[in-house]
Design a protein around this motif. Sequence first.
Motif, PDB file in Angstrom:
ATOM      1  N   LYS A   1       0.824  -1.215   0.000  1.00  0.00           N
ATOM      2  CA  LYS A   1       0.000   0.000   0.000  1.00  0.00           C
ATOM      3  C   LYS A   1       0.860   1.269   0.000  1.00  0.00           C
ATOM      4  O   LYS A   1       0.646   2.173  -0.799  1.00  0.00           O
ATOM      5  N   SER A   2       1.815   1.307   0.917  1.00  0.00           N
ATOM      6  CA  SER A   2       2.660   2.509   0.993  1.00  0.00           C
ATOM      7  C   SER A   2       3.496   2.650  -0.273  1.00  0.00           C
ATOM      8  O   SER A   2       3.708   3.765  -0.766  1.00  0.00           O
ATOM      9  N   THR A   3       3.962   1.524  -0.769  1.00  0.00           N
ATOM     10  CA  THR A   3       4.758   1.563  -2.003  1.00  0.00           C
ATOM     11  C   THR A   3       3.928   2.157  -3.133  1.00  0.00           C
ATOM     12  O   THR A   3       4.400   3.008  -3.891  1.00  0.00           O
ATOM     13  N   PHE A   4       2.670   1.714  -3.224  1.00  0.00           N
ATOM     14  CA  PHE A   4       1.811   2.244  -4.287  1.00  0.00           C
ATOM     15  C   PHE A   4       1.582   3.746  -4.095  1.00  0.00           C
ATOM     16  O   PHE A   4       1.675   4.529  -5.047  1.00  0.00           O
ATOM     17  N   LEU A   5       1.304   4.137  -2.859  1.00  0.00           N
ATOM     18  CA  LEU A   5       1.075   5.560  -2.579  1.00  0.00           C
ATOM     19  C   LEU A   5       2.297   6.380  -3.000  1.00  0.00           C
ATOM     20  O   LEU A   5       2.173   7.447  -3.600  1.00  0.00           O
ATOM     21  N   ARG A   6       3.483   5.839  -2.693  1.00  0.00           N
ATOM     22  CA  ARG A   6       4.704   6.576  -3.019  1.00  0.00           C
ATOM     23  C   ARG A   6       5.009   6.591  -4.522  1.00  0.00           C
ATOM     24  O   ARG A   6       5.775   7.440  -4.983  1.00  0.00           O
ATOM     25  N   CYS A   7       4.407   5.656  -5.256  1.00  0.00           N
ATOM     26  CA  CYS A   7       4.548   5.707  -6.722  1.00  0.00           C
ATOM     27  C   CYS A   7       3.848   6.941  -7.279  1.00  0.00           C
ATOM     28  O   CYS A   7       4.268   7.508  -8.284  1.00  0.00           O
ATOM     29  N   ILE A   8       2.741   7.327  -6.624  1.00  0.00           N
ATOM     30  CA  ILE A   8       1.870   8.333  -7.218  1.00  0.00           C
ATOM     31  C   ILE A   8       2.565   9.692  -7.309  1.00  0.00           C
ATOM     32  O   ILE A   8       2.394  10.407  -8.288  1.00  0.00           O
ATOM     33  N   ASN A   9       3.352  10.057  -6.292  1.00  0.00           N
ATOM     34  CA  ASN A   9       4.070  11.338  -6.420  1.00  0.00           C
ATOM     35  C   ASN A   9       5.586  11.130  -6.526  1.00  0.00           C
ATOM     36  O   ASN A   9       6.366  12.021  -6.208  1.00  0.00           O
ATOM     37  N   ARG A  10       5.941   9.946  -6.978  1.00  0.00           N
ATOM     38  CA  ARG A  10       7.343   9.610  -7.259  1.00  0.00           C
ATOM     39  C   ARG A  10       8.254   9.721  -6.038  1.00  0.00           C
ATOM     40  O   ARG A  10       9.437  10.021  -6.171  1.00  0.00           O
ATOM     41  N   MET A  11       7.687   9.453  -4.869  1.00  0.00           N
ATOM     42  CA  MET A  11       8.540   9.408  -3.682  1.00  0.00           C
ATOM     43  C   MET A  11       9.488   8.215  -3.749  1.00  0.00           C
ATOM     44  O   MET A  11      10.534   8.216  -3.104  1.00  0.00           O
ATOM     45  N   ASN A  12       9.090   7.177  -4.508  1.00  0.00           N
ATOM     46  CA  ASN A  12       9.978   6.012  -4.621  1.00  0.00           C
ATOM     47  C   ASN A  12      11.250   6.338  -5.397  1.00  0.00           C
ATOM     48  O   ASN A  12      12.218   5.579  -5.337  1.00  0.00           O
ATOM     49  N   ASP A  13      11.252   7.475  -6.096  1.00  0.00           N
ATOM     50  CA  ASP A  13      12.495   7.906  -6.755  1.00  0.00           C
ATOM     51  C   ASP A  13      13.623   8.024  -5.726  1.00  0.00           C
ATOM     52  O   ASP A  13      14.793   7.908  -6.060  1.00  0.00           O
ATOM     53  N   LEU A  14      13.222   8.310  -4.487  1.00  0.00           N
ATOM     54  CA  LEU A  14      14.223   8.527  -3.439  1.00  0.00           C
ATOM     55  C   LEU A  14      14.747   7.208  -2.871  1.00  0.00           C
ATOM     56  O   LEU A  14      15.679   7.194  -2.080  1.00  0.00           O
ATOM     57  N   VAL A  15      14.100   6.094  -3.270  1.00  0.00           N
ATOM     58  CA  VAL A  15      14.570   4.769  -2.828  1.00  0.00           C
ATOM     59  C   VAL A  15      15.488   4.224  -3.917  1.00  0.00           C
ATOM     60  O   VAL A  15      15.038   3.949  -5.036  1.00  0.00           O
ATOM     61  N   GLU A  16      16.760   4.085  -3.576  1.00  0.00           N
ATOM     62  CA  GLU A  16      17.753   3.804  -4.604  1.00  0.00           C
ATOM     63  C   GLU A  16      17.446   2.527  -5.390  1.00  0.00           C
ATOM     64  O   GLU A  16      17.592   2.492  -6.615  1.00  0.00           O
ATOM     65  N   ALA A  17      17.029   1.487  -4.681  1.00  0.00           N
ATOM     66  CA  ALA A  17      16.865   0.188  -5.332  1.00  0.00           C
ATOM     67  C   ALA A  17      15.543   0.077  -6.102  1.00  0.00           C
ATOM     68  O   ALA A  17      15.319  -0.904  -6.800  1.00  0.00           O
ATOM     69  N   ALA A  18      14.681   1.083  -5.990  1.00  0.00           N
ATOM     70  CA  ALA A  18      13.333   0.938  -6.549  1.00  0.00           C
ATOM     71  C   ALA A  18      13.320   1.064  -8.070  1.00  0.00           C
ATOM     72  O   ALA A  18      14.007   1.908  -8.656  1.00  0.00           O
ATOM     73  N   ARG A  19      12.560   0.195  -8.706  1.00  0.00           N
ATOM     74  CA  ARG A  19      12.400   0.252 -10.149  1.00  0.00           C
ATOM     75  C   ARG A  19      10.908   0.163 -10.455  1.00  0.00           C
ATOM     76  O   ARG A  19      10.190  -0.633  -9.866  1.00  0.00           O
TER      77      ARG A  19
END
Length: 234
Positions: free
Chosen positions: A27-45
């Motif tokens: 859930k949190s991962t999906f939420l963070r996809c929406i405003n590209r917060m996962n860009d800040l997670v180095e390993a995220a693709r």
Amino acid sequence: MQALDGVSMEIPAEQVTAMIGPSGCGKSTFLRCINRMNDLVEAARIEGELLFDGKNVYDGDVDPVALRRHIGMVFQHPNPFPKSIYDNVAYGLRVQNDTDNMDERVEEALKRAALWDEVSDQLDKSALDLSGGQQQRLCIARAIAVDPNVILMDEPASALDPIATSKIEDLIEELAEDYTVIIVTHNMQQAARISDKTAVFLTGGELVEFDDTETIFENPEYQRVEDYITGKFG
Ligand SMILES: Nc1ncnc2c1ncn2[C@@H]1O[C@H](COP(=O)(O)OP(=O)(O)OP(=O)(O)O)[C@@H](O)[C@H]1O
Ligand SMILES: [Mg+2]
């Protein structure tokens, strides 16, 4: 590992969409996809498209910082800056160099966040001296001060007592008159009370069902969803 798989949904504007599901389902991962917060997670693709106003937010020409001005976020634990109440709300506007009528806009944001009456005579006080529930409403005021379109909230009330929680819930319903609100919650009653749409994620990062909240809670299509909602697993 893969946190989300094949998620496809259309989130309605100016409504409350709740995301529910067991811990670790993404859930949190999906939420963070929406405003590209996962860009800040180095390993995220990330693969796929996420359209905001018809534009893929993962297109090369999208500036994630500008995107987050339109899609703000409120976290589980209130995280005001160690600054005054006023400076917290003014922060985003100052960053944007958009400081006309600052006092009015700070007041307006605090009013919309249902905090003004409690803090209007102490705007110079440190935000850290507020209660947890007040701090969370301050974080909401900080998020809405820059006038976003969408507000993402990741378990915004889970650290709060029932009275503060109910204030946040009332506030979310009010905010949805002007903003698109997407909230992750572990509290089923909360999802049922405040959301228009509910998305149910289950283990493995699968979006199992997405529908009107009433349908999800009263007549879900999938047995797995019913089992989760009635507490049979999860
Ligand atoms: N920064 C990260 N680096 C590596 N893996 C991560 C990271 N954040 C989350 N994950 C993994 O992604 C999966 C989904 O996690 P996520 O935090 O999105 O779950 P969640 O549904 O929000 O859970 P909870 O309800 O406990 O908050 C988990 O397996 C988690 O370990
Ligand atoms: Mg989470």
